[in-house]
Design a protein around this motif. Sequence first.
Motif: not given
Length: 53
Positions: A25, A28, A35, A38
Motif C-alpha cells: 500500500d 503504491s 497495486i 505492482l
Amino acid sequence: MALKENSARVKIASTLKKENKDSLDALSSETDIPISKLLDRAIELLLKEYQKK
C-alpha cells in the motif's frame, strides 16, 4: 472499475502477510502505481527467477 469480459486481466483471491500488504500500500501511494501493476511486476520477476533454475 469493472473488468470487461474480453479483458486480458483476471480476478484472483489470495491472502498476504499484514506487513507485506502495508508495504505494498505504501509503495503504491508513493509511486502512484496501482497495486495490480505492482503485483504483476512482482510475479513476473518471481517467475523469471524460477525459470533460471
